[in-house]
Design an enzyme around this catalytic site. Sequence first.
Site, mmCIF file in Angstrom:
data_model
loop_
_atom_site.group_PDB
_atom_site.id
_atom_site.type_symbol
_atom_site.label_atom_id
_atom_site.label_comp_id
_atom_site.label_asym_id
_atom_site.label_seq_id
_atom_site.Cartn_x
_atom_site.Cartn_y
_atom_site.Cartn_z
ATOM 1 N N GLU A 184 4.727 -12.035 -6.819
ATOM 2 C CA GLU A 184 3.329 -12.104 -7.244
ATOM 3 C C GLU A 184 3.175 -12.496 -8.704
ATOM 4 O O GLU A 184 2.225 -13.189 -9.068
ATOM 5 C CB GLU A 184 2.629 -10.762 -6.997
ATOM 6 C CG GLU A 184 2.250 -10.523 -5.556
ATOM 7 C CD GLU A 184 3.427 -10.177 -4.670
ATOM 8 O OE1 GLU A 184 4.496 -9.791 -5.225
ATOM 9 O OE2 GLU A 184 3.304 -10.282 -3.442
ATOM 10 N N HIS B 144 -0.689 -0.746 1.549
ATOM 11 C CA HIS B 144 -1.514 -1.733 2.236
ATOM 12 C C HIS B 144 -2.964 -1.293 2.350
ATOM 13 O O HIS B 144 -3.685 -1.749 3.211
ATOM 14 C CB HIS B 144 -0.948 -2.019 3.636
ATOM 15 C CG HIS B 144 0.449 -2.551 3.621
ATOM 16 N ND1 HIS B 144 1.544 -1.742 3.503
ATOM 17 C CD2 HIS B 144 0.909 -3.820 3.673
ATOM 18 C CE1 HIS B 144 2.636 -2.489 3.487
ATOM 19 N NE2 HIS B 144 2.290 -3.755 3.587
#
Lengths: 330, 467
Positions: A66, A133
């Site tokens: 990322e 998540h």
Amino acid sequence: MTISATDQEVTYLEAIRQAMWEEMERDPAVFLIGEDVGQYGGAFRTSAGLIDHFGAGRVIDTPIAEAAIVGAAAGAAMAGMRPIAEMQFIDFISCAFDMLTNLAATQRYRTGIGVPMVVRGPSGGGVHGGPFHSLNPEAFFMNTPGLKIVAPSTAYDAKGLLKAAIRDDDPVIYIEHKYLYRRIKEHLPEKDYIVPIGKAAVRREGKDLTIITWGAMVYTALEAAEQLALDGASVEVIDLRSLLPYDEEAILSSVAKTNRAIVLHEATLTGGVGGEFAAVIADKAFDYLDAPVRRVASIDSPVPYSPPLESFFLPNKDKVLAAARDLLAY
Amino acid sequence: MPTDVVMPQMGESIAEGTVTRWIKQVGDRVERDEPLFEISTDKVDAEIPSPSAGTLVEVLAKEGDTVAVNSVVARISAEGEASAPAPAAPAPAAEEKPPAVEEPPQKEPEPAREEPPKQEPPRKEPETEPEPRPTPPPAKPAEEAAPSDDSLEGRRRSKSSPLVRKIAEENDVDISQIEGSGVSGRVTKQDILDYLEKPRAAAQAPAQPAQRAPQQAPARPSGTPQEQRPVFAAGEKVHVEPMSVMRRKIADHMVMSRRTSAHVSTVFEVDFTNVDRLRKQHKAAYQEKGVNLTFLPFIVNAVVNGLRDWPILNASIDGDNVVYKQDINVGIAVALDWGLIVPVVKQADEKNILGLSRTINDLGERARTKKLNPDDVQGGTFTITNPGIYGGLFGLPIINQPQVAILGVGGIKKRPMVIETEAGDSIAIRSMAYLSLTFDHRLVDGAVADQFMAKVRSVIEDADFAL
């Protein structure tokens, strides 16, 4: 696969896809970069069909990195492109924290060169995703001047805000809510439109209590408001839509009218951005308050994986009702 | 000052009475109306109740003494009094020790009443007449500027909330004068707004004695100028009942609707004979399916047809925009014992007569048994009401916001009507009703409204329904 016809209802997820597609059509500088966005069409199918239409040069698959995704996007943005950097789950944005806060947010201030980049990804719980998540990340970035943060709750806003974010010349964190992806749909206008960043929407008008909220919690607030209407209480629900900058005027004028405020967010309570809104109300709407300002938020804990624990952890209609009834009887 | 207990007059001609027994002794606590002593007179023997609550501090007539009517036979001190025997009593004063009653068994000392709790002589006069109620009142800052009660409750009571303080300041009102209904007796926004609307003159509650401690003595001047003429005058016989939530909501909605829309009505005369025939034909068959077949499903179906042709009557106004509702959700007004509610038949255009009947029956039943869900009363795009149900010819209803039209169904009555045929005119008995449409002229013009009604009428009169 083309854009679906507008005589059907469009899901929140499809609205995001349409926004990316239409902007990429409109402006050749717009491109998408992230994990599995190209060949796979996106972990949630948000970019299904894009690579076939726009080619691998504009829909770029990356390794699991990322910091590199956001760093590369920021570099591209500084060179004149308008990238959309996808975080497969917004939780992973933490890996890109340095690139976003130290680099992208300050670039214009330091060098005069803007970073017209969008970092977007699915946030939120209620899907048994567990701690990695289910995050709601806004509080990590609210305190960083130079960034913008938006969080749509409807398909119309999802499309309009993403377009506005892409066209914005500054870095925008676009927080979509995975719980809403396929549960929310509506007819969208045919012609091009944007939703301006920094403006709230009144989802329900009322005069006894204001609930200030965004994202999936808008629907929780509306459910609670309907129940309270049976008790004879009239509840106003303000969907902020943008968190940074936020529509302070909408918040204050609503509280001036109803004299009671609840700030409702899915992120955990302590240090959550609800504190910012509560402080602004206490400061600038003090003379209009007939009850304390209360926040309803998730319990201060990592997101549980166990379904009954997650239900206990998240805000729900009953928690909102309890807080509302408390304030109404104050 | 202690209360005198006198020999009562038990009959017009009685001039004296004899104390036969003291039920309470000096130093005893006595409640108001509690038996205090027994007497004997020419006519009757009686138990005499205490005129006030307090402590019996002095007995002036011993058992067996005969004294004149109205002479003082004893004295009772109210709580909190330091008492001393009254000097110069008519009869030799009882020799009981004076204030062993310094600290009568009071329940609670009254907080805001006395400054230094107990001192020897301070002959204060808390009251010149007997305590009206024995129960100690809650800390009432009513009389004095409350010595700052710094507890949370005290601060809530005296400072309330920022909003209430602002309103109080703007209207020059003292918060402590107002009865608070909020937490810890806090004055809420509604409390102060109600207070400001209440007429000053009728401050002494008409009719009922105050159940709770009275909030202001009648003579107290209050600073607020009147803004509203009182609905009834002081002394007028009234029975005041607070409105139910439903009634309040209906009241608000009705005036809001009139203020919002440009209400215009048009009335059409519709021949229901064919529908009546259909209804009679199928009523039994429907009953077997558990469905009561009325005129209403036919009317709803006709309305749906009209709305398909004239969708502007199924719309709403949003600022400068017209919002055409894509669903046709028809609300049916139901009169209840306790008010009025409008459950909604959703997607009425997708139901046939049987479906509409079933839904209407079900909604009506659940409305009357209070089993409707929030979903059942929301999302309406057009409303039908029945002013003819008790025999009225027609009604001119108020629009149910944010819709732009409402249909009123008048009573169906048999009337002689002229029937025109090629063979000539004749008179026949037909079942006729007046249907009135109130519409919002901001959006709907008369021509459109009338054409809609013409369509509704033709659908009903043709009676080409699928049952």
